[in-house]
Design a protein around this motif. Sequence first.
Motif, PDB file in Angstrom:
ATOM      1  N   ILE A   1      12.160  -0.909  -1.928  1.00 29.09           N
ATOM      2  CA  ILE A   1      11.001  -1.566  -2.270  1.00 29.09           C
ATOM      3  C   ILE A   1      10.630  -2.983  -1.572  1.00 29.09           C
ATOM      4  CG2 ILE A   1       9.864  -2.619  -4.230  1.00 29.09           C
ATOM      5  CD1 ILE A   1      11.134  -0.710  -6.122  1.00 29.09           C
ATOM      6  N   LYS A   2      11.506  -3.768  -1.329  1.00 28.14           N
ATOM      7  CA  LYS A   2      11.321  -5.006  -0.777  1.00 28.14           C
ATOM      8  C   LYS A   2      10.982  -4.763   0.556  1.00 28.14           C
ATOM      9  CE  LYS A   2      13.419  -9.199   0.457  1.00 28.14           C
ATOM     10  NZ  LYS A   2      14.551 -10.142   0.423  1.00 28.14           N
ATOM     11  N   GLY A   3      11.668  -3.527   1.306  1.00 29.24           N
ATOM     12  CA  GLY A   3      11.129  -3.443   2.604  1.00 29.24           C
ATOM     13  C   GLY A   3       9.795  -2.814   2.667  1.00 29.24           C
ATOM     14  N   ASN A   4       9.489  -1.858   1.604  1.00 29.00           N
ATOM     15  CA  ASN A   4       8.285  -1.419   1.579  1.00 29.00           C
ATOM     16  C   ASN A   4       7.006  -2.373   1.604  1.00 29.00           C
ATOM     17  OD1 ASN A   4       8.826   1.275   2.166  1.00 29.00           O
ATOM     18  ND2 ASN A   4       8.847   1.527   0.018  1.00 29.00           N
ATOM     19  N   PHE A   5       7.440  -3.548   0.613  1.00 23.98           N
ATOM     20  CA  PHE A   5       6.247  -4.847   0.642  1.00 23.98           C
ATOM     21  C   PHE A   5       6.485  -5.564   1.676  1.00 23.98           C
ATOM     22  CE2 PHE A   5       6.382  -3.948  -4.007  1.00 23.98           C
ATOM     23  CZ  PHE A   5       4.926  -4.013  -3.923  1.00 23.98           C
ATOM     24  N   LYS A   6       7.446  -5.813   2.441  1.00 24.13           N
ATOM     25  CA  LYS A   6       7.571  -6.553   3.741  1.00 24.13           C
ATOM     26  C   LYS A   6       6.830  -5.845   4.757  1.00 24.13           C
ATOM     27  CE  LYS A   6      11.169  -9.771   3.905  1.00 24.13           C
ATOM     28  NZ  LYS A   6      12.462 -10.248   4.588  1.00 24.13           N
TER      29      LYS A   6
ATOM     30  N   VAL B   1       2.820  -3.666   3.263  1.00 27.96           N
ATOM     31  CA  VAL B   1       1.749  -4.493   2.784  1.00 27.96           C
ATOM     32  C   VAL B   1       1.237  -5.556   3.906  1.00 27.96           C
ATOM     33  CG1 VAL B   1       1.083  -6.198   0.944  1.00 27.96           C
ATOM     34  CG2 VAL B   1       2.593  -4.134   0.540  1.00 27.96           C
ATOM     35  N   ARG B   2       2.111  -6.109   4.707  1.00 23.15           N
ATOM     36  CA  ARG B   2       1.826  -6.954   5.836  1.00 23.15           C
ATOM     37  C   ARG B   2       1.131  -6.138   6.751  1.00 23.15           C
ATOM     38  NH1 ARG B   2       6.882 -11.134   6.025  1.00 23.15           N
ATOM     39  NH2 ARG B   2       6.619 -11.841   3.858  1.00 23.15           N
ATOM     40  N   PHE B   3       1.486  -5.317   7.231  1.00 22.18           N
ATOM     41  CA  PHE B   3       0.909  -4.512   8.535  1.00 22.18           C
ATOM     42  C   PHE B   3       0.091  -3.446   8.292  1.00 22.18           C
ATOM     43  CE2 PHE B   3       5.213  -6.291   9.775  1.00 22.18           C
ATOM     44  CZ  PHE B   3       4.520  -7.244  10.798  1.00 22.18           C
ATOM     45  N   PHE B   4       0.221  -2.647   7.291  1.00 24.51           N
ATOM     46  CA  PHE B   4      -0.786  -1.420   7.020  1.00 24.51           C
ATOM     47  C   PHE B   4      -1.796  -1.506   5.980  1.00 24.51           C
ATOM     48  CE2 PHE B   4       3.507  -0.073   8.851  1.00 24.51           C
ATOM     49  CZ  PHE B   4       3.001   0.261   9.959  1.00 24.51           C
ATOM     50  N   LEU B   5      -1.464  -2.337   4.992  1.00 24.06           N
ATOM     51  CA  LEU B   5      -2.318  -2.366   3.875  1.00 24.06           C
ATOM     52  C   LEU B   5      -2.865  -4.010   3.782  1.00 24.06           C
ATOM     53  CD1 LEU B   5      -0.620  -0.470   1.028  1.00 24.06           C
ATOM     54  CD2 LEU B   5      -2.433   0.427   2.452  1.00 24.06           C
ATOM     55  N   GLY B   6      -4.067  -3.977   3.835  1.00 22.05           N
ATOM     56  CA  GLY B   6      -4.650  -5.368   3.504  1.00 22.05           C
ATOM     57  C   GLY B   6      -4.691  -5.680   2.019  1.00 22.05           C
ATOM     58  N   VAL B   7      -3.690  -6.139   1.443  1.00 23.87           N
ATOM     59  CA  VAL B   7      -4.005  -6.285   0.001  1.00 23.87           C
ATOM     60  C   VAL B   7      -4.091  -7.967  -0.066  1.00 23.87           C
ATOM     61  CG1 VAL B   7      -2.402  -6.490  -2.054  1.00 23.87           C
ATOM     62  CG2 VAL B   7      -2.237  -4.626  -0.599  1.00 23.87           C
ATOM     63  N   HIS B   8      -5.205  -8.106  -0.904  1.00 21.73           N
ATOM     64  CA  HIS B   8      -5.740  -9.835  -1.022  1.00 21.73           C
ATOM     65  C   HIS B   8      -4.640 -10.505  -2.066  1.00 21.73           C
ATOM     66  CE1 HIS B   8      -9.033  -9.154   1.414  1.00 21.73           C
ATOM     67  NE2 HIS B   8      -9.301  -7.990   0.832  1.00 21.73           N
ATOM     68  N   PRO B   9      -4.208 -11.503  -1.910  1.00 14.93           N
ATOM     69  CA  PRO B   9      -3.180 -12.010  -2.968  1.00 14.93           C
ATOM     70  C   PRO B   9      -4.127 -12.552  -3.961  1.00 14.93           C
ATOM     71  CG  PRO B   9      -3.510 -13.396  -0.880  1.00 14.93           C
ATOM     72  CD  PRO B   9      -4.319 -12.291  -0.571  1.00 14.93           C
ATOM     73  N   MET B  10      -3.342 -12.663  -5.282  1.00  9.17           N
ATOM     74  CA  MET B  10      -3.985 -13.175  -6.254  1.00  9.17           C
ATOM     75  C   MET B  10      -4.184 -14.625  -6.223  1.00  9.17           C
ATOM     76  SD  MET B  10      -4.494 -10.472  -8.474  1.00  9.17           S
ATOM     77  CE  MET B  10      -4.413 -11.074  -9.994  1.00  9.17           C
ATOM     78  N   GLU B  11      -5.123 -15.399  -6.558  1.00 10.89           N
ATOM     79  CA  GLU B  11      -5.509 -16.669  -6.305  1.00 10.89           C
ATOM     80  C   GLU B  11      -6.030 -17.089  -7.854  1.00 10.89           C
ATOM     81  OE1 GLU B  11      -7.856 -17.704  -3.237  1.00 10.89           O
ATOM     82  OE2 GLU B  11      -6.553 -16.786  -1.827  1.00 10.89           O
ATOM     83  N   MET B  12      -5.471 -18.191  -8.270  1.00 12.91           N
ATOM     84  CA  MET B  12      -5.956 -19.066  -9.498  1.00 12.91           C
ATOM     85  C   MET B  12      -7.226 -19.417  -9.451  1.00 12.91           C
ATOM     86  SD  MET B  12      -2.564 -20.191 -11.527  1.00 12.91           S
ATOM     87  CE  MET B  12      -3.547 -20.766 -12.703  1.00 12.91           C
ATOM     88  N   HIS B  13      -8.208 -19.100 -10.415  1.00 12.88           N
ATOM     89  CA  HIS B  13      -9.633 -20.086 -10.385  1.00 12.88           C
ATOM     90  C   HIS B  13     -10.546 -19.654  -9.150  1.00 12.88           C
ATOM     91  CE1 HIS B  13      -8.224 -21.848 -13.864  1.00 12.88           C
ATOM     92  NE2 HIS B  13      -7.187 -22.378 -13.235  1.00 12.88           N
ATOM     93  N   ALA B  14     -10.198 -18.571  -8.659  1.00 11.24           N
ATOM     94  CA  ALA B  14     -10.871 -18.177  -7.233  1.00 11.24           C
ATOM     95  C   ALA B  14     -12.280 -17.509  -7.335  1.00 11.24           C
ATOM     96  CB  ALA B  14      -9.992 -17.340  -6.453  1.00 11.24           C
TER      97      ALA B  14
END
Length: 81
Positions: free
Chosen positions: A60-65, A68-81
């Motif tokens: 799971i950690k390897g999949n996220f590293k 998510v970084r190279f193949f999927l453009g997931v936007h990080p959650m930001e407070m009050h954005a």
Amino acid sequence: FAFSIIISLLWLLQIVLYMLISPPVSRFLNKYLMFFDTFFPLVGTISIAAFALYLLFCVIKGNFKLGVRFFLGVHPMEMHA
């Protein structure tokens, strides 16, 4: 941290000694798990669960590293954005 290093080294030894070399040099983790399964079954079951969960968390950690970084453009959650 030390637990992770020990489990990783045991997995690597199992792969090298049992799977990569033909015929297998040793049934390293197989013997360990079978011994504890006959000696006290709960210890064998907990050992198998610990090895399997550790491997799952590493995947799971390897999949996220990588994924998510190279193949999927997931936007990080930001407070009050």
